[in-house]
Design a protein around this motif. Structure first.
Motif, short mmCIF file in Angstrom:
data_model
loop_
_atom_site.label_atom_id
_atom_site.label_comp_id
_atom_site.label_asym_id
_atom_site.label_seq_id
_atom_site.Cartn_x
_atom_site.Cartn_y
_atom_site.Cartn_z
N PRO A 99 6.87 -12.66 24.35
CA PRO A 99 7.91 -11.84 23.70
C PRO A 99 9.32 -12.35 24.00
N VAL A 100 9.52 -12.96 25.16
CA VAL A 100 10.83 -13.53 25.49
C VAL A 100 11.14 -14.69 24.53
N LEU A 101 10.13 -15.51 24.22
CA LEU A 101 10.34 -16.61 23.27
C LEU A 101 10.65 -16.08 21.87
N VAL A 102 9.95 -15.02 21.46
CA VAL A 102 10.23 -14.42 20.15
C VAL A 102 11.67 -13.91 20.12
N ALA A 103 12.07 -13.20 21.17
CA ALA A 103 13.43 -12.68 21.25
C ALA A 103 14.46 -13.81 21.27
N ALA A 104 14.17 -14.89 22.00
CA ALA A 104 15.09 -16.03 22.07
C ALA A 104 15.26 -16.68 20.70
N ALA A 105 14.16 -16.79 19.95
CA ALA A 105 14.25 -17.38 18.61
C ALA A 105 15.11 -16.51 17.70
N MET A 139 12.68 -27.74 23.56
CA MET A 139 11.44 -27.31 24.21
C MET A 139 10.26 -27.37 23.23
N LEU A 140 10.47 -26.89 22.02
CA LEU A 140 9.40 -26.93 21.02
C LEU A 140 9.01 -28.36 20.66
N ALA A 141 10.00 -29.21 20.46
CA ALA A 141 9.71 -30.61 20.12
C ALA A 141 8.97 -31.30 21.26
N PHE A 142 9.39 -31.02 22.49
CA PHE A 142 8.71 -31.61 23.65
C PHE A 142 7.27 -31.10 23.76
N ALA A 143 7.09 -29.78 23.63
CA ALA A 143 5.74 -29.21 23.70
C ALA A 143 4.86 -29.77 22.59
N GLY A 144 5.42 -29.90 21.40
CA GLY A 144 4.66 -30.46 20.30
C GLY A 144 4.24 -31.89 20.56
N PHE A 162 5.72 -18.07 17.16
CA PHE A 162 5.44 -17.61 18.52
C PHE A 162 4.49 -16.41 18.51
N ILE A 163 4.62 -15.56 17.52
CA ILE A 163 3.70 -14.42 17.39
C ILE A 163 2.31 -14.91 17.01
N ALA A 164 2.25 -15.87 16.10
CA ALA A 164 0.96 -16.39 15.62
C ALA A 164 0.15 -17.07 16.71
N ILE A 165 0.82 -17.72 17.66
CA ILE A 165 0.07 -18.43 18.71
C ILE A 165 -0.23 -17.55 19.92
N PHE A 166 0.29 -16.34 19.93
CA PHE A 166 0.05 -15.43 21.05
C PHE A 166 -1.43 -15.15 21.30
N PRO A 167 -2.27 -15.02 20.27
CA PRO A 167 -3.70 -14.83 20.55
C PRO A 167 -4.31 -15.97 21.40
N GLY A 168 -3.75 -17.16 21.31
CA GLY A 168 -4.22 -18.25 22.15
C GLY A 168 -3.94 -17.99 23.62
N ASN A 169 -2.79 -17.42 23.92
CA ASN A 169 -2.47 -17.06 25.31
C ASN A 169 -3.39 -15.95 25.80
N ILE A 170 -3.66 -14.99 24.92
CA ILE A 170 -4.58 -13.91 25.28
C ILE A 170 -5.98 -14.46 25.52
N ALA A 171 -6.43 -15.37 24.65
CA ALA A 171 -7.76 -15.97 24.80
C ALA A 171 -7.87 -16.73 26.12
N GLN A 172 -6.82 -17.43 26.49
CA GLN A 172 -6.85 -18.17 27.76
C GLN A 172 -7.01 -17.20 28.93
#
Length: 155
Positions: free
Chosen positions: A132-138, A34-39, A98-108
């Motif tokens: 948080p689900v992604l953080v937990a999954a990692a 999923m990460l490689a595809f998203a990237g 995943f935590i570092a990019i969370f502000p981007g989701n909040i900004a959106q």
């Protein structure tokens, strides 16, 4: 920290850990794909969509941020798939990403920016609960929390 504790911490970081369950490994690999595809989509078909997530406070061009984060996502995805023996530090880094990019989701959500079919405030708000689900999954799929190095641990 004592010398014994430091040596124990160093050993935990460099020694391969015992394998995890097939389910954990499957989730780790799926998360890596999923990460490689998203990237990859960061660098190709979804560049503009991802620019909607770059917070205004980031002092860089949004396209530069999208390209850089795409490269990081591809790298982290590959690491999740290929570096099973180093799964604990990789899992911790992926969770921190995943935590570092969370502000981007909040900004959106805060700035009501459409992207990826998130065209209402409700959809953008609900999406916030998936990070948080992604953080937990990692952490779970790599057993990074369970097998993390513990400062001061004695053997």
């Amino acid at each position: 920290m004592t010398r014994v504790a430091k040596r124990g911490l160093l050993q935990q970081l460099v020694e391969p850990k015992p394998p995890t369950s097939k389910l954990r490994s499957g989730v780790r690999i799926a998360l890596g794909v999923m990460l490689a595809f998203a990237g990859t989509t960061h660098l190709t078909v979804a560049r503009e969509e991802f620019q909607a997530q770059v917070p205004e406070f980031v002092p860089l061009d949004a396209d530069v941020v999208v390209v850089a984060s795409g490269i990081v996502e591809i790298t982290l995805g590959a690491a999740l798939i290929l570096l099973a023996k180093r799964r604990v530090p990789v899992g911790l880094v992926v969770a921190l990403f995943f935590i570092a990019i969370f502000p981007g989701n909040i900004a959106q959500w805060v700035h009501a920016r459409d992207g990826f079919g998130l065209d209402t405030d409700s959809k953008r708000f609900i999406r916030l609960f998936f990070q948080p689900v992604l953080v937990a999954a990692a952490l779970w799929s790599t057993a990074a929390w369970r097998d993390r190095p513990r400062l001061g641990a004695r053997r």
